[in-house]
Design a protein around this motif. Sequence first.
Motif, PDB file in Angstrom:
ATOM      1  N   ASP A 156       0.890  -7.223  -8.569  1.00 56.85           N
ATOM      2  CA  ASP A 156      -0.214  -6.383  -7.908  1.00 56.85           C
ATOM      3  C   ASP A 156      -0.059  -5.076  -8.433  1.00 56.85           C
ATOM      4  O   ASP A 156      -1.088  -4.377  -8.236  1.00 56.85           O
ATOM      5  N   PHE A 157       0.908  -4.673  -9.146  1.00 57.05           N
ATOM      6  CA  PHE A 157       0.838  -3.092  -9.547  1.00 57.05           C
ATOM      7  C   PHE A 157       0.511  -2.941 -11.058  1.00 57.05           C
ATOM      8  O   PHE A 157       0.813  -1.769 -11.656  1.00 57.05           O
ATOM      9  N   VAL A 158       0.029  -3.991 -11.704  1.00 59.53           N
ATOM     10  CA  VAL A 158      -0.467  -3.949 -13.025  1.00 59.53           C
ATOM     11  C   VAL A 158      -1.580  -3.026 -13.341  1.00 59.53           C
ATOM     12  O   VAL A 158      -1.817  -2.387 -14.399  1.00 59.53           O
ATOM     13  N   HIS A 171       0.658  -1.044   0.020  1.00 59.51           N
ATOM     14  CA  HIS A 171       0.026  -0.168   0.006  1.00 59.51           C
ATOM     15  C   HIS A 171       0.879   1.487   0.121  1.00 59.51           C
ATOM     16  O   HIS A 171       0.482   2.299  -0.729  1.00 59.51           O
ATOM     17  N   LEU A 172       1.970   1.089   0.809  1.00 61.88           N
ATOM     18  CA  LEU A 172       2.887   2.313   0.876  1.00 61.88           C
ATOM     19  C   LEU A 172       3.602   2.784  -0.610  1.00 61.88           C
ATOM     20  O   LEU A 172       3.599   3.667  -1.093  1.00 61.88           O
ATOM     21  N   LEU A 173       4.068   1.530  -1.219  1.00 64.67           N
ATOM     22  CA  LEU A 173       4.591   1.830  -2.502  1.00 64.67           C
ATOM     23  C   LEU A 173       3.563   2.150  -3.420  1.00 64.67           C
ATOM     24  O   LEU A 173       4.034   3.032  -4.259  1.00 64.67           O
ATOM     25  N   ARG A 174       2.499   1.600  -3.526  1.00 64.29           N
ATOM     26  CA  ARG A 174       1.510   1.888  -4.395  1.00 64.29           C
ATOM     27  C   ARG A 174       1.122   3.699  -4.297  1.00 64.29           C
ATOM     28  O   ARG A 174       0.990   4.361  -5.227  1.00 64.29           O
ATOM     29  N   ARG A 175       0.868   4.215  -2.930  1.00 71.26           N
ATOM     30  CA  ARG A 175       1.010   5.494  -2.694  1.00 71.26           C
ATOM     31  C   ARG A 175       2.215   6.490  -3.125  1.00 71.26           C
ATOM     32  O   ARG A 175       1.753   7.427  -3.768  1.00 71.26           O
ATOM     33  N   LEU A 176       3.267   6.024  -2.947  1.00 69.39           N
ATOM     34  CA  LEU A 176       4.402   6.635  -3.524  1.00 69.39           C
ATOM     35  C   LEU A 176       4.248   6.808  -4.801  1.00 69.39           C
ATOM     36  O   LEU A 176       4.672   7.937  -5.352  1.00 69.39           O
ATOM     37  N   LEU A 177       4.017   5.626  -5.777  1.00 66.10           N
ATOM     38  CA  LEU A 177       4.011   5.698  -7.019  1.00 66.10           C
ATOM     39  C   LEU A 177       3.080   6.668  -7.742  1.00 66.10           C
ATOM     40  O   LEU A 177       3.052   7.199  -8.548  1.00 66.10           O
ATOM     41  N   GLU A 178       1.842   6.420  -6.964  1.00 68.73           N
ATOM     42  CA  GLU A 178       0.872   7.347  -7.594  1.00 68.73           C
ATOM     43  C   GLU A 178       1.035   8.781  -7.397  1.00 68.73           C
ATOM     44  O   GLU A 178       0.586   9.617  -8.326  1.00 68.73           O
ATOM     45  N   GLU A 179       1.521   9.358  -6.128  1.00 71.35           N
ATOM     46  CA  GLU A 179       1.818  10.720  -5.990  1.00 71.35           C
ATOM     47  C   GLU A 179       2.879  11.393  -6.845  1.00 71.35           C
ATOM     48  O   GLU A 179       2.709  12.334  -7.076  1.00 71.35           O
ATOM     49  N   CYS A 180       3.876  10.503  -7.512  1.00 69.46           N
ATOM     50  CA  CYS A 180       4.763  10.958  -8.292  1.00 69.46           C
ATOM     51  C   CYS A 180       4.658  10.524  -9.622  1.00 69.46           C
ATOM     52  O   CYS A 180       5.653  10.864 -10.598  1.00 69.46           O
ATOM     53  N   ILE A 210       9.733   2.538 -12.830  1.00 67.96           N
ATOM     54  CA  ILE A 210      10.123   1.039 -13.490  1.00 67.96           C
ATOM     55  C   ILE A 210       9.761   0.168 -12.313  1.00 67.96           C
ATOM     56  O   ILE A 210      10.393   0.308 -11.348  1.00 67.96           O
ATOM     57  N   ILE A 211       8.877  -0.721 -12.507  1.00 66.84           N
ATOM     58  CA  ILE A 211       8.484  -1.386 -11.210  1.00 66.84           C
ATOM     59  C   ILE A 211       8.690  -3.128 -11.554  1.00 66.84           C
ATOM     60  O   ILE A 211       8.180  -3.522 -12.383  1.00 66.84           O
ATOM     61  N   ALA A 229      -4.416   7.236   1.503  1.00 68.65           N
ATOM     62  CA  ALA A 229      -5.345   6.431   0.764  1.00 68.65           C
ATOM     63  C   ALA A 229      -4.760   6.489  -0.697  1.00 68.65           C
ATOM     64  O   ALA A 229      -3.906   7.242  -1.118  1.00 68.65           O
ATOM     65  N   VAL A 230      -5.251   5.325  -1.457  1.00 67.03           N
ATOM     66  CA  VAL A 230      -4.668   5.275  -2.745  1.00 67.03           C
ATOM     67  C   VAL A 230      -5.890   5.516  -3.755  1.00 67.03           C
ATOM     68  O   VAL A 230      -7.134   5.096  -3.394  1.00 67.03           O
TER      69      VAL A 230
END
Length: 500
Positions: A63-65, A40-49, A56-57, A253-254
């Motif tokens: 999970d991140f597709v 969830h933390l990684l997703r939040r970070l990726l969405e925000e930037c 590149i993931i 939240a994401v």
Amino acid sequence: MTATIDIGRGPQGEAIGIDLAELLATRLLVQGNSGSGKSHLLRRLLEECAGQVQQIIIDPEGDFVTLADAFGHVVIDAGAYSPREIEELAARVRQHRASVVLALDELEVEAQIRCAALFLTALFDAPREHWYPALVVVDEAQMFAPAAAGEMNDETRRLTLAAMTNLMCRGRKRGLAGIVATQRLAKLAKNVAAEASNFLMGRTFLDIDMQRAADLLGMDRRQAERIRDLQRGQFLGLGPAISRRPVAVHVGAVQTAGRGGGQGLIPLPEAAGDAMEALLTDRLTEAAAAPQPVRRAPPPASPRADIEQALARPRALPKVTRAPEPLAPLSEAPAPAPTPRPAPPPANESGTTPEDIVRQIALAEDATYRPAATLFRDFAIRCRQAGIASAHIDIARFRRIFAHAVSGLDQLADDAQAAIAQAAEGVDDDCLAPYLAILIAAHTGAAMPQEDELGRLYGSASPSRVRRLLDHLERQGRIVVREDFGGERSITVPLLPAAA
């Protein structure tokens, strides 16, 4: 250009952010047990930037597709590409600054590790003019940078450790900012973990992991107990891109969600016991007899002579396809001139020829596993017993006639025999029979011989030797083998003319 990524709120409700420019220079390590909110933390970070920097993931669980739908990431299904194609894709990712998700979930574990290692190495080896800034997120990093060897192949472990070490140690000058996430610090190679300057530590319970996390955060043993008390989605952050002192953060939240199962409770289906039993057993026999979906197998590792017995399980090969146009052989050496076919040898009074004797020997059980010299002596003895002159056939000529017989070439029409024999000119005698079987399958459109059938024709029960045979034929330019990370193998015969 500077930007701050909002990842959540602190204890007093204040915004906690990550300095993106500083993150690109100093890298990040995320740790948390399963269920702590690490993904969830990684997703939040990726969405925000997203949209501010290339992403590149490396995604072992797929999970991140879902980022592709909301933010335009390109999803690379690793199982659909060969190793060389994966490397070329990585080079193009750097060239065109595309944000991508390398989805590895369709591969077995060791194939995932090899694929990710090749991809990361190609990112690292990109030419200098393509050294653009990029976040490289590696989820479940303990798989790709293990502290101990475990059951992983030694070659694979060296490859993946080198790739991860390059990413975290030397990637900064190439614009690559590594973000590694792991469930357990104790399982992550220390050389990889030590290169991160920023840390986000989630809940963990094992003493060894708590102690390592506390050491990285500059906390004493008593303060380390806080790590055990963290709730889901809560992390302790430290580093030049986050805070100069440990700070607690509750991740926000994401917009997107993973493809995993739901985490909450849902009502059970309302069905009586008999009804539920009927649902489970209805047409069970037919369903069990139906073909089952097969998970794609990993590509075979490079075999060694001392582990051939461990790799003795046979594996089916797909049907051979024929190239639409004849291609030049890979080798620069000129192809040998075709050898003229000798005149048929004389037959005895009963009409039996030396070729008939060879066919009789070839039809014998396990004939291909016997030494060529033994077979040739048997041939000479049978010719003398039948009163057939065989002095004009030496052992080299005998081996080629024998290969024609065991491969089934002499059962084809004369024009097909001539075309296939011409394509096989110059092939080593010990490789001739399996190569003829490949040519026959390509010429007639029949199914490719199974790996055990190629082994029988080659005179070996070892799948490793069969794979080395195919490698040898490919190096000679006789065949072209393409194998993707899903284990699907296709073989093209470039020198064989199309069947009439």
